[in-house]
Design a protein around this motif. Structure first.
Motif, PDB file in Angstrom:
ATOM      1  N   LEU A  62       0.830  -1.205   0.000  1.00 42.80           N
ATOM      2  CA  LEU A  62       0.000   0.000   0.000  1.00 42.80           C
ATOM      3  C   LEU A  62       0.869   1.260   0.000  1.00 42.80           C
ATOM      4  O   LEU A  62       0.586   2.216  -0.734  1.00 42.80           O
ATOM      5  N   ASP A  63       1.928   1.257   0.801  1.00 37.38           N
ATOM      6  CA  ASP A  63       2.811   2.423   0.850  1.00 37.38           C
ATOM      7  C   ASP A  63       3.426   2.714  -0.518  1.00 37.38           C
ATOM      8  O   ASP A  63       3.465   3.871  -0.970  1.00 37.38           O
ATOM      9  N   ILE A  64       3.917   1.678  -1.179  1.00 37.57           N
ATOM     10  CA  ILE A  64       4.557   1.863  -2.479  1.00 37.57           C
ATOM     11  C   ILE A  64       3.540   2.332  -3.519  1.00 37.57           C
ATOM     12  O   ILE A  64       3.801   3.250  -4.301  1.00 37.57           O
ATOM     13  N   ALA A  65       2.365   1.703  -3.545  1.00 34.45           N
ATOM     14  CA  ALA A  65       1.350   2.043  -4.542  1.00 34.45           C
ATOM     15  C   ALA A  65       0.859   3.474  -4.394  1.00 34.45           C
ATOM     16  O   ALA A  65       0.546   4.140  -5.390  1.00 34.45           O
ATOM     17  N   GLN A  66       0.793   3.955  -3.160  1.00 35.82           N
ATOM     18  CA  GLN A  66       0.263   5.302  -2.927  1.00 35.82           C
ATOM     19  C   GLN A  66       1.320   6.393  -3.066  1.00 35.82           C
ATOM     20  O   GLN A  66       0.983   7.552  -3.297  1.00 35.82           O
ATOM     21  N   ASP A  67       2.604   6.023  -2.944  1.00 39.46           N
ATOM     22  CA  ASP A  67       3.678   7.021  -2.988  1.00 39.46           C
ATOM     23  C   ASP A  67       4.210   7.152  -4.416  1.00 39.46           C
ATOM     24  O   ASP A  67       5.321   6.723  -4.736  1.00 39.46           O
ATOM     25  N   TRP A  68       3.433   7.779  -5.289  1.00 33.22           N
ATOM     26  CA  TRP A  68       3.826   7.894  -6.691  1.00 33.22           C
ATOM     27  C   TRP A  68       4.999   8.855  -6.890  1.00 33.22           C
ATOM     28  O   TRP A  68       5.705   8.776  -7.897  1.00 33.22           O
ATOM     29  N   ARG A  69       5.220   9.747  -5.934  1.00 30.28           N
ATOM     30  CA  ARG A  69       6.355  10.665  -6.065  1.00 30.28           C
ATOM     31  C   ARG A  69       7.684   9.922  -5.944  1.00 30.28           C
ATOM     32  O   ARG A  69       8.690  10.333  -6.529  1.00 30.28           O
ATOM     33  N   THR A  70       7.685   8.824  -5.171  1.00 31.30           N
ATOM     34  CA  THR A  70       8.904   8.030  -5.002  1.00 31.30           C
ATOM     35  C   THR A  70       8.940   6.850  -5.959  1.00 31.30           C
ATOM     36  O   THR A  70       9.978   6.575  -6.581  1.00 31.30           O
ATOM     37  N   PHE A  71       7.800   6.165  -6.097  1.00 24.82           N
ATOM     38  CA  PHE A  71       7.748   4.943  -6.898  1.00 24.82           C
ATOM     39  C   PHE A  71       6.890   5.200  -8.135  1.00 24.82           C
ATOM     40  O   PHE A  71       5.665   5.239  -8.071  1.00 24.82           O
ATOM     41  N   SER A  72       7.573   5.389  -9.246  1.00 24.26           N
ATOM     42  CA  SER A  72       6.960   5.883 -10.479  1.00 24.26           C
ATOM     43  C   SER A  72       6.443   4.761 -11.371  1.00 24.26           C
ATOM     44  O   SER A  72       7.064   3.700 -11.491  1.00 24.26           O
ATOM     45  N   SER A  73       5.334   5.021 -12.040  1.00 27.45           N
ATOM     46  CA  SER A  73       4.862   4.161 -13.124  1.00 27.45           C
ATOM     47  C   SER A  73       5.469   4.595 -14.451  1.00 27.45           C
ATOM     48  O   SER A  73       5.749   3.769 -15.315  1.00 27.45           O
ATOM     49  N   GLU A  74       5.658   5.886 -14.603  1.00 23.64           N
ATOM     50  CA  GLU A  74       6.180   6.419 -15.864  1.00 23.64           C
ATOM     51  C   GLU A  74       7.589   5.902 -16.161  1.00 23.64           C
ATOM     52  O   GLU A  74       7.958   5.683 -17.318  1.00 23.64           O
ATOM     53  N   LEU A  75       8.373   5.642 -15.118  1.00 25.14           N
ATOM     54  CA  LEU A  75       9.746   5.165 -15.298  1.00 25.14           C
ATOM     55  C   LEU A  75       9.821   3.653 -15.516  1.00 25.14           C
ATOM     56  O   LEU A  75      10.901   3.140 -15.802  1.00 25.14           O
ATOM     57  N   GLY A  76       8.693   2.954 -15.367  1.00 22.99           N
ATOM     58  CA  GLY A  76       8.710   1.518 -15.639  1.00 22.99           C
ATOM     59  C   GLY A  76       7.786   0.743 -14.729  1.00 22.99           C
ATOM     60  O   GLY A  76       7.805   0.925 -13.511  1.00 22.99           O
ATOM     61  N   ILE A  77       6.946  -0.121 -15.332  1.00 24.52           N
ATOM     62  CA  ILE A  77       6.015  -0.941 -14.553  1.00 24.52           C
ATOM     63  C   ILE A  77       6.298  -2.429 -14.720  1.00 24.52           C
ATOM     64  O   ILE A  77       5.564  -3.266 -14.187  1.00 24.52           O
ATOM     65  N   THR A  78       7.341  -2.787 -15.483  1.00 29.27           N
ATOM     66  CA  THR A  78       7.754  -4.182 -15.596  1.00 29.27           C
ATOM     67  C   THR A  78       9.205  -4.287 -15.153  1.00 29.27           C
ATOM     68  O   THR A  78       9.964  -3.332 -15.236  1.00 29.27           O
ATOM     69  N   VAL A  79       9.589  -5.479 -14.686  1.00 32.91           N
ATOM     70  CA  VAL A  79      10.956  -5.652 -14.210  1.00 32.91           C
ATOM     71  C   VAL A  79      11.901  -5.675 -15.405  1.00 32.91           C
ATOM     72  O   VAL A  79      11.483  -5.920 -16.531  1.00 32.91           O
ATOM     73  N   PRO A  80      13.187  -5.385 -15.208  1.00 31.84           N
ATOM     74  CA  PRO A  80      14.124  -5.287 -16.327  1.00 31.84           C
ATOM     75  C   PRO A  80      14.177  -6.560 -17.160  1.00 31.84           C
ATOM     76  O   PRO A  80      14.065  -7.665 -16.633  1.00 31.84           O
ATOM     77  N   HIS A  81      14.358  -6.372 -18.461  1.00 26.81           N
ATOM     78  CA  HIS A  81      14.606  -7.458 -19.408  1.00 26.81           C
ATOM     79  C   HIS A  81      13.410  -8.397 -19.568  1.00 26.81           C
ATOM     80  O   HIS A  81      13.541  -9.478 -20.106  1.00 26.81           O
ATOM     81  N   VAL A  82      12.251  -7.987 -19.071  1.00 25.05           N
ATOM     82  CA  VAL A  82      11.039  -8.763 -19.302  1.00 25.05           C
ATOM     83  C   VAL A  82      10.130  -7.909 -20.163  1.00 25.05           C
ATOM     84  O   VAL A  82       9.618  -6.894 -19.699  1.00 25.05           O
ATOM     85  N   PRO A  83       9.931  -8.253 -21.443  1.00 22.39           N
ATOM     86  CA  PRO A  83       9.176  -7.378 -22.338  1.00 22.39           C
ATOM     87  C   PRO A  83       7.721  -7.282 -21.933  1.00 22.39           C
ATOM     88  O   PRO A  83       7.116  -8.249 -21.488  1.00 22.39           O
ATOM     89  N   SER A  84       7.153  -6.101 -22.072  1.00 26.84           N
ATOM     90  CA  SER A  84       5.730  -5.908 -21.847  1.00 26.84           C
ATOM     91  C   SER A  84       4.993  -6.162 -23.150  1.00 26.84           C
ATOM     92  O   SER A  84       5.588  -6.351 -24.200  1.00 26.84           O
TER      93      SER A  84
END
Length: 408
Positions: A62-84
């Protein structure tokens, strides 16, 4: 201690250092593995796929999902080297507030309870039509015959107002595109994107209908009109976001009904309990199981330092069975006093289609428990799951007492 061999039993070392959300052994032993994650290392660093963190406790997720200033969606929502599924920027999932909130408000307005209320009767008619297709046989593959075709047919018709003659074809593309293990998945994704591109152009040439497609086409992005590619990507997200997720919950619900026949029997006698059952099924078997976030700057979660640019995989499915939040978390409990599940995510990126998903599930479950009597898994059935960011049964072959089609 050695890590698990591919396909072998999951070890403590695997959980603590080599967690792999794509591993078949994890898909096979999903919820028990997440319970071990919460118990041993609620925040763990995996060396797989270039390295990422895993968070499994309700409070941390919950903390991570709500803290968009620290944990960004724009910078990436999939883990590295795993294609979306797509490299296209799609709104509002791959942008952060405040732009994300502006765009999401446009879409949210078309999925409020009041907006979707008129869709309930046509949805019920579709549910009964699909059940009519197999009820006289006394058997079916529930995923192929109901769970997968249902949400797409409803969405393309009622939300997008797709041409009636296109419904079966485009829903076929979307259904195959939502299956990670389908051999023709990428071909289906391209076909779906092609159909959406033509559909968007056609809708631009037509008069407004006041629906979500108009909202997307009329959106402004940072002071400019939305581009064709962005509109296509956004409509594709709206489509894909509700297909495999709803199908997965329905499939898991049917498996639970087969294992615990007292549940459908109770819901048949007490249809007023169906909405509560939907919430408990979403908590226990929600198919939107995880998503990634990327740290904008150094941060701390659960006593661990997360470096700027590192990615964190947050597990909704683990949070929903966290013993610290839910008493007796693995039990199906319709008397649960509090059910603050995160099956639809949390924070600014919480699913825009949650009201629609709830309505679809409620209407579907009400009809299924009334019309299918004595459901059981076909003897010898081998139930497998695909498990990446969504989780759904691959096949649910069931038998039941043959019934009658609805009156026409």
């Amino acid at each position: 201690m050695e890590s698990a061999e591919p396909g072998g039993p999951i070890t403590d070392d695997w959980i603590e250092h080599h967690f792999d959300h794509l591993a078949p052994e994890f898909a096979r032993d999903f919820h028990p593995t997440l319970a071990r994650v919460r118990a041993r290392c609620p925040v763990a660093r995996s060396d797989r796929h270039g390295g990422f963190w895993v968070a499994g406790r309700y409070a941390d997720v919950l903390d991570i999902a709500q803290d968009w200033r620290t944990f960004s969606s724009e910078l990436g929502i999939t883990v590295p080297h795993v294609p979306s599924a797509s490299s296209m920027k799609i709104f509002p999932v791959t942008i952060d507030p405040p732009l994300q909130r502006t765009f999401k408000r446009l879409v949210n307005a078309h999925f409020t309870p009041a907006k979707i209320a008129p869709w309930e009767e046509p949805t019920r008619a579709l549910v009964n039509r699909l059940i009519d297709g197999f009820i006289e046989r006394g058997e079916c593959d529930f995923m192929d015959d109901f769970a997968r075709p249902f949400p797409g047919l409803a969405f393309f018709d009622l939300a997008l107002h797709a041409p009636a003659e296109d419904l079966e074809e485009v829903n076929g593309y979307a259904t195959k595109a939502s299956l990670p293990q389908a051999a023709d998945r990428m071909e289906s994704l391209r076909a779906l994107a092609g159909w959406i591109g033509e559909f968007v152009e056609r809708r631009r040439a037509e008069g407004p209908r006041g629906d979500v497609v108009d909202a997307v086409l009329g959106a402004g992005i940072e002071g400019r009109p939305i581009t064709h590619a962005e509109a296509v990507g956004t409509v594709q997200l709206l489509v894909m976001g509700g297909l495999d997720t709803t199908a997965g919950v329905l499939g898991a619900a049917m498996l639970r009904f087969c294992e615990h026949p007292e549940i459908p029997a109770l819901l048949r006698d007490r249809p007023d309990l169906v909405p509560a059952a939907v919430e408990e099924l979403l908590r226990l078997d929600g198919s939107f199981v995880c998503i990634g976030r990327t740290a904008r700057h150094d941060a701390r979660i659960g006593g661990h330092r997360i470096g700027a640019g590192e990615q964190v995989l947050i597990y909704w499915a683990s949070a929903n069975r966290d013993e610290a939040e839910f008493a007796n978390p693995d039990a199906f409990d319709l008397d649960r006093p509090s059910n603050r599940h995160v099956a639809f995510g949390a924070g600014p990126h919480r699913c825009v289609g949650s009201n629609l998903a709830r309505m679809n599930l409620r209407v579907a479950l009400d009809a299924l428990v009334r019309r299918l009597d004595g459901v059981a898994l076909r003897p010898g059935a081998d139930i497998g799951f695909h498990s990446t960011f969504n989780r759904a049964p691959l096949s649910v072959p069931i038998t039941f007492a043959p019934g009658k089609r609805t009156e026409r």
